[in-house]
Motif scaffolding. Structure first.
Motif, PDB file in Angstrom:
ATOM      1  N   LEU A  98      -0.331  -3.009  -8.181  1.00 57.11           N
ATOM      2  CA  LEU A  98       0.717  -2.132  -7.686  1.00 57.11           C
ATOM      3  C   LEU A  98       0.096  -1.118  -6.720  1.00 57.11           C
ATOM      4  O   LEU A  98      -1.108  -0.865  -6.770  1.00 57.11           O
ATOM      5  CB  LEU A  98       1.384  -1.392  -8.850  1.00 57.11           C
ATOM      6  N   PRO A  99       0.867  -0.550  -5.801  1.00 56.45           N
ATOM      7  CA  PRO A  99       0.309   0.417  -4.852  1.00 56.45           C
ATOM      8  C   PRO A  99      -0.481   1.520  -5.561  1.00 56.45           C
ATOM      9  O   PRO A  99      -0.043   2.052  -6.572  1.00 56.45           O
ATOM     10  CB  PRO A  99       1.560   0.971  -4.157  1.00 56.45           C
ATOM     11  N   GLN A 107       8.929   3.051 -12.735  1.00 62.40           N
ATOM     12  CA  GLN A 107       9.655   3.656 -11.622  1.00 62.40           C
ATOM     13  C   GLN A 107      10.177   2.617 -10.638  1.00 62.40           C
ATOM     14  O   GLN A 107      11.237   2.797 -10.030  1.00 62.40           O
ATOM     15  CB  GLN A 107       8.780   4.677 -10.896  1.00 62.40           C
ATOM     16  N   TYR A 108       9.428   1.540 -10.458  1.00 63.78           N
ATOM     17  CA  TYR A 108       9.915   0.476  -9.576  1.00 63.78           C
ATOM     18  C   TYR A 108      11.171  -0.163 -10.168  1.00 63.78           C
ATOM     19  O   TYR A 108      12.108  -0.503  -9.443  1.00 63.78           O
ATOM     20  CB  TYR A 108       8.829  -0.572  -9.345  1.00 63.78           C
ATOM     21  N   ARG A 109      11.174  -0.289 -11.481  1.00 67.28           N
ATOM     22  CA  ARG A 109      12.377  -0.826 -12.130  1.00 67.28           C
ATOM     23  C   ARG A 109      13.537   0.164 -12.010  1.00 67.28           C
ATOM     24  O   ARG A 109      14.682  -0.234 -11.764  1.00 67.28           O
ATOM     25  CB  ARG A 109      12.078  -1.163 -13.590  1.00 67.28           C
ATOM     26  N   GLY A 126       0.832  -1.192   0.000  1.00 66.49           N
ATOM     27  CA  GLY A 126       0.000   0.000   0.000  1.00 66.49           C
ATOM     28  C   GLY A 126       0.867   1.242   0.000  1.00 66.49           C
ATOM     29  O   GLY A 126       2.076   1.183  -0.270  1.00 66.49           O
ATOM     30  N   PRO A 127       0.303   2.394   0.348  1.00 68.99           N
ATOM     31  CA  PRO A 127       1.083   3.639   0.322  1.00 68.99           C
ATOM     32  C   PRO A 127       2.254   3.642   1.287  1.00 68.99           C
ATOM     33  O   PRO A 127       3.311   4.200   0.974  1.00 68.99           O
ATOM     34  CB  PRO A 127       0.054   4.717   0.684  1.00 68.99           C
ATOM     35  N   LEU A 133      -5.060   5.390 -10.921  1.00 71.59           N
ATOM     36  CA  LEU A 133      -4.938   5.104  -9.496  1.00 71.59           C
ATOM     37  C   LEU A 133      -3.523   4.793  -9.022  1.00 71.59           C
ATOM     38  O   LEU A 133      -3.173   5.124  -7.888  1.00 71.59           O
ATOM     39  CB  LEU A 133      -5.864   3.935  -9.109  1.00 71.59           C
ATOM     40  N   PRO A 134      -2.666   4.108  -9.800  1.00 74.10           N
ATOM     41  CA  PRO A 134      -1.348   3.735  -9.270  1.00 74.10           C
ATOM     42  C   PRO A 134      -0.553   4.930  -8.752  1.00 74.10           C
ATOM     43  O   PRO A 134      -0.601   6.028  -9.315  1.00 74.10           O
ATOM     44  CB  PRO A 134      -0.661   3.091 -10.480  1.00 74.10           C
ATOM     45  N   LEU A 135       0.191   4.691  -7.660  1.00 75.21           N
ATOM     46  CA  LEU A 135       0.991   5.751  -7.066  1.00 75.21           C
ATOM     47  C   LEU A 135       2.140   6.180  -7.962  1.00 75.21           C
ATOM     48  O   LEU A 135       2.571   7.333  -7.926  1.00 75.21           O
ATOM     49  CB  LEU A 135       1.556   5.285  -5.717  1.00 75.21           C
TER      50      LEU A 135
END
Length: 374
Positions: free
Chosen positions: A32-33, A60-62, A4-5, A53-55
């Protein structure tokens, strides 16, 4: 653990503080969050699309070199062996662990078919009912219940809300502001039944939340209305941290531990905890803040839901924009505003600076609250 966040922010905080080791983000949901506040507001109303909706974008995670394992919940923290076990049977070793499992909706017996709005899948189903114009029977006139009622009425659905308290949101906002919220909903056609017991059946139950502390408790961590952590997010177990609304944390501005259920705090505290996991020593010290959209009203609140013994209103009560300030022993502990974000933001800065104005100054629209920061 927990995507989550708070979990997302903890991972980002680790990188921000210079941690260059491996980071794994584990979540029970297959998503994804994402921004949960929209589930009872924009997404439900159809003004915010699912892909908004995704944060952060997956890329960016990569870029941050964060591995995500989604749809596979942690079932054992593995505190002694420092290896968590997932529902799939997979295990992951860890040097430092952050628990960010959030909260679950509080359940009520006797409503086996009712919905509890907590995750994207819940909001998707509820949105389809509202899109079809179905009547809604709602138990609970807290923030979720009021927001769902507002969206459903705005979309033309018949809505009946049952609330045990004398006014909506009375525990947080008090009777006066709660009565104003009740009036607004009735003016928009909600059949609002206050001081009422639960109905025979319900479509939506919205009676608060409970922190997901089972795993922590089974692992021997200190739990008291949430996972107990210090100002840096450290639990009672070496190397184990916790962040977000699963925690009761020590806040440097308040003389007590607090648990806050709101998105913004989960993000900001989670980021501070991630930095602390990497060795930083600055505690989270912002005053919690959140907002609620109901019809054409924007309600903003700054504070930690602490007890108060006096309220002061700036502006004409019931005629937006206006704000209510909450004091305890003469000290400003919270502020709420209806279409009045400026005064709420200024009150928040006053609290963060440890400043308190007199009731007369708070009440006087001609007195600029920023003078208290000079």
């Amino acid at each position: 653990m927990g995507a989550g966040p708070a979990g997302d922010a903890a991972a980002a905080g680790l990188r921000d503080a210079g941690f260059d080791g491996s980071i794994t983000l584990v979540g029970a949901e297959p998503e994804l969050p994402y921004e949960r506040p929209h589930l009872s507001k924009g997404f439900l109303a159809g003004t915010v699309a699912r892909d908004e909706l995704p944060l952060r974008p997956a890329q960016q995670y990569r870029d941050l070199d964060i591995e995500s394992i989604l749809g596979d919940p942690v079932v054992d923290l593995g505190v002694e062996g420092r290896r968590v076990r997932l529902g799939s049977g997979k295990t992951i070793g860890w040097d430092r662990l952050c628990i960010a499992t959030g909260s679950d909706a509080r359940r009520l017996d006797g409503f086996p078919g009712a919905m509890y709005l907590r995750e994207l899948s819940d909001a998707t189903e509820l949105k389809s009912r509202i899109d079809r114009g179905q009547a809604l029977e709602i138990v609970g006139a807290g923030f979720i219940g009021c927001e769902v009622a507002a969206v459903a009425r705005s979309r033309g659905c018949d809505v009946r809300v049952h609330e045990a308290l004398a006014q909506p949101l009375a525990r947080v906002l008090g009777e006066q502001l709660g009565a104003y919220i009740a009036r607004v909903h009735r003016e928009h056609g909600v059949d609002l039944r206050l001081g009422a017991g639960p109905p025979p059946s319900a479509d939506v139950v919205a009676v608060g939340s409970v922190p997901r502390t089972d795993l922590a408790a089974r692992s021997g961590l200190e739990v008291d209305g949430g996972i107990v952590v210090d100002g840096l997010g450290r639990t009672s177990a070496e190397g184990v941290f916790a962040a977000g609304d699963v925690t009761r944390f020590t806040h440097p501005l308040f003389a007590t531990r607090i648990r806050v259920e709101h998105f913004q705090t989960a993000q900001r505290q989670g980021f501070a905890v991630g930095r602390a996991m990497a060795g930083a020593t600055e505690p989270y010290r912002e005053v919690p803040w959140f907002w609620s959209d109901q019809y054409d009203l924007n309600l903003q609140y700054a504070g930690a839901g602490l007890p108060w013994d006096q309220t002061v209103t700036r502006g004409k009560p019931g005629r937006p924009p206006f704000a209510v300030f909450y004091l305890s022993a003469g000290r400003l502990v919270a502020a709420a505003g209806i279409n009045d974000h400026h005064n709420v933001a200024r009150a928040r800065r006053l609290m963060e600076a440890g400043r308190t104005l007199t009731p007369a100054q708070l009440e006087d629209p001609a007195f600029d609250l920023r003078r208290g920061l000079a």
